[in-house]
Design an enzyme around this catalytic site. Structure first.
Site, PDB file in Angstrom:
ATOM      1  N   GLU A 199       0.854  -1.172   0.000  1.00  0.00           N
ATOM      2  CA  GLU A 199       0.000   0.000   0.000  1.00  0.00           C
ATOM      3  C   GLU A 199       0.896   1.229   0.000  1.00  0.00           C
ATOM      4  O   GLU A 199       1.693   1.426   0.927  1.00  0.00           O
ATOM      5  CB  GLU A 199      -0.942   0.015   1.202  1.00  0.00           C
ATOM      6  CG  GLU A 199      -2.007  -1.059   1.121  1.00  0.00           C
ATOM      7  CD  GLU A 199      -3.100  -0.907   2.155  1.00  0.00           C
ATOM      8  OE1 GLU A 199      -4.121  -1.602   2.010  1.00  0.00           O
ATOM      9  OE2 GLU A 199      -2.933  -0.106   3.093  1.00  0.00           O
ATOM     10  N   GLU A 361      -5.843  -3.165  -6.312  1.00  0.00           N
ATOM     11  CA  GLU A 361      -6.549  -2.299  -7.265  1.00  0.00           C
ATOM     12  C   GLU A 361      -5.996  -2.438  -8.681  1.00  0.00           C
ATOM     13  O   GLU A 361      -6.754  -2.530  -9.647  1.00  0.00           O
ATOM     14  CB  GLU A 361      -6.400  -0.845  -6.854  1.00  0.00           C
ATOM     15  CG  GLU A 361      -7.112  -0.421  -5.609  1.00  0.00           C
ATOM     16  CD  GLU A 361      -6.791   1.029  -5.310  1.00  0.00           C
ATOM     17  OE1 GLU A 361      -7.470   1.913  -5.871  1.00  0.00           O
ATOM     18  OE2 GLU A 361      -5.847   1.272  -4.551  1.00  0.00           O
TER      19      GLU A 361
END
Length: 419
Positions: A199, A361
């Site tokens: 992340e 994502e």
């Protein structure tokens, strides 16, 4: 503001992360194995601990602030001391300093020097504050109609993480074990994570204590500086454990931060506003001025023994909530904030696919693998991969950067419970 010139030649190029405009704070090991505080300038480190020991610099009314080799004690002294110290170091390193030759003995090459955590992490809180990231993840798991939780547009959502898991760039980590449960399984199994992820985040470091609720403006004054932050995530462990209380072991493996703390003062020329609100915020979260920063960010992935592929490029200006808003909200219950608290921004993603800050994502939950420059594909991080975050605010002929935030993923250990 143009490039400020230094007598350290390597600081006077547009390529360095560390011109005189920056002067970030780090900690390193000397050849004698002692941990010292340092300031990055070009490709060198100015040994602040040695400067203090020799009487070249001194913090007013304080003795041996830098003796223990991290910046926690200095942070506690507050914004006035921070500003005075920065001005003094800037003067020492400016090109018109009267005796640069006398300071060369305090310069250490960055190459080959081992960096350490630059401060003692008191507590760690991670937020979920990028509109595009939250929308993408919510769409994947709940559909576009229910992508955002009902509270998301009103409140900076966060969870308390593990300060003990924070590590400095260059520290390898192992793939974690945990409980996994596939949709077609009746019961979970204990196994190594199969969907390990990154992340891309920024970390705000709290430099002042609080004893009750603070305003957004007061919160901004409390922030000492910023680091790059990789909040490693075990997505399959998270999918099984997070209901109803959110992430736990899936986020406890490691959190990697850059070795250099860029002081808030160095980022002042790059302030920018948070986006237009989709719903009015409560008064205590309203910002008195620009609270975000224009910082270009990227993520590189390098398989073992192979060249790196940049898999994401985005910007910190995409955040829906600023660190000052997050910090102010953190105090609303009366929760005391401590010197050395670390606030993760949450994954930073933009509206385009190449601007997404996590493989979850980028590959849309693993359904759309990416192809690296080496020809290999990735859905999630594989053993031997090195992930590197980079970031810099781009000025007129210079950059204010953080250095690399990098770590390699090692294979999981043998079953730790097998006797």
């Amino acid at each position: 503001m143009p490039l400020m010139k230094s007598w350290v030649d390597s600081a006077n190029t547009s390529e360095t992360d560390f011109p005189l405009n920056n002067l970030p704070y780090g900690a390193f090991l000397t050849q004698d194995g002692e941990q010292h505080c340092g300031v990055a300038i070009g490709d060198m480190i100015l040994d602040v601990t040695a400067l203090e020991a020799d009487g070249v610099i001194a913090v007013p009314d304080e003795e041996e602030v830098f003796f223990f080799g991290d910046w926690s004690e200095f942070m506690a002294l507050g914004p006035q001391i921070w500003a005075g110290f920065r001005a003094a170091i800037t003067e020492l390193l400016a090109e018109d300093y009267e005796d640069p030759q006398g300071l060369t003995q305090y310069l250490v090459p960055q190459v080959g020097t081992r960096m350490c955590l630059p401060f003692t992490v008191a507590e760690y809180t991670d937020f979920y504050a990028s509109y595009h990231h939250a929308s993408n993840v919510g769409t994947m798991f709940r559909g576009p109609e229910n992508a955002l939780p009902p509270n998301w547009l009103s409140i900076p959502i966060g969870y308390n993480g593990r300060a003990s898991s924070v590590q400095v760039s260059g520290t390898d980590l192992r793939r974690p074990w945990g409980q996994l449960k596939a949709p077609d399984q009746d019961l979970p199994v204990f196994a190594p994570c199969k969907r390990f992820d990154i992340e891309l985040e920024m970390g705000a470091i709290v430099g002042q204590q609080s004893e009750g609720p603070v305003t957004v403006a007061e919160a901004d004054e409390m922030i000492f500086g910023y680091v790059l932050l990789n909040d490693w995530s075990a997505r399959d462990i998270q999918a099984w454990e997070y209901m109803p209380l959110g992430p736990f072991q899936s986020k406890a493996t490691a959190t990697t931060i850059s070795p250099w703390i860029v002081p808030k003062a160095a980022l002042e020329p790059f302030r920018t506003t948070t986006p237009e609100r989709k719903r009015p915020l409560l008064a205590y979260l309203e910002e008195p001025g620009p609270m975000l920063y224009d910082i270009a960010l990227e993520v590189g992935l390098a398989p073992e023994g192979k060249d790196e592929t940049v898999i994401s490029r985005t910007n910190y200006n995409q955040m829906y909530y600023s660190s000052a808003q997050q910090l102010a909200h953190h105090t609303t219950s009366g929760c005391p904030m401590n010197v050395g608290d670390l606030l993760g921004s949450g994954t930073i993603s933009g509206p385009e696919k190449h601007q997404r800050g996590a493989l979850l994502e980028i590959t849309w939950g693993g359904k759309e693998p990416i192809t690296l420059d080496s020809g290999e594909t990735r859905s999630f991080v594989e053993d031997g991969d090195t992930l590197t975050l980079r970031g810099a605010a781009l000025g007129d002929g210079y950059r204010v950067g953080f250095g690399a935030c990098s770590a390699k993923v090692l294979p999981a250990l043998e079953d730790p419970y097998k006797r």
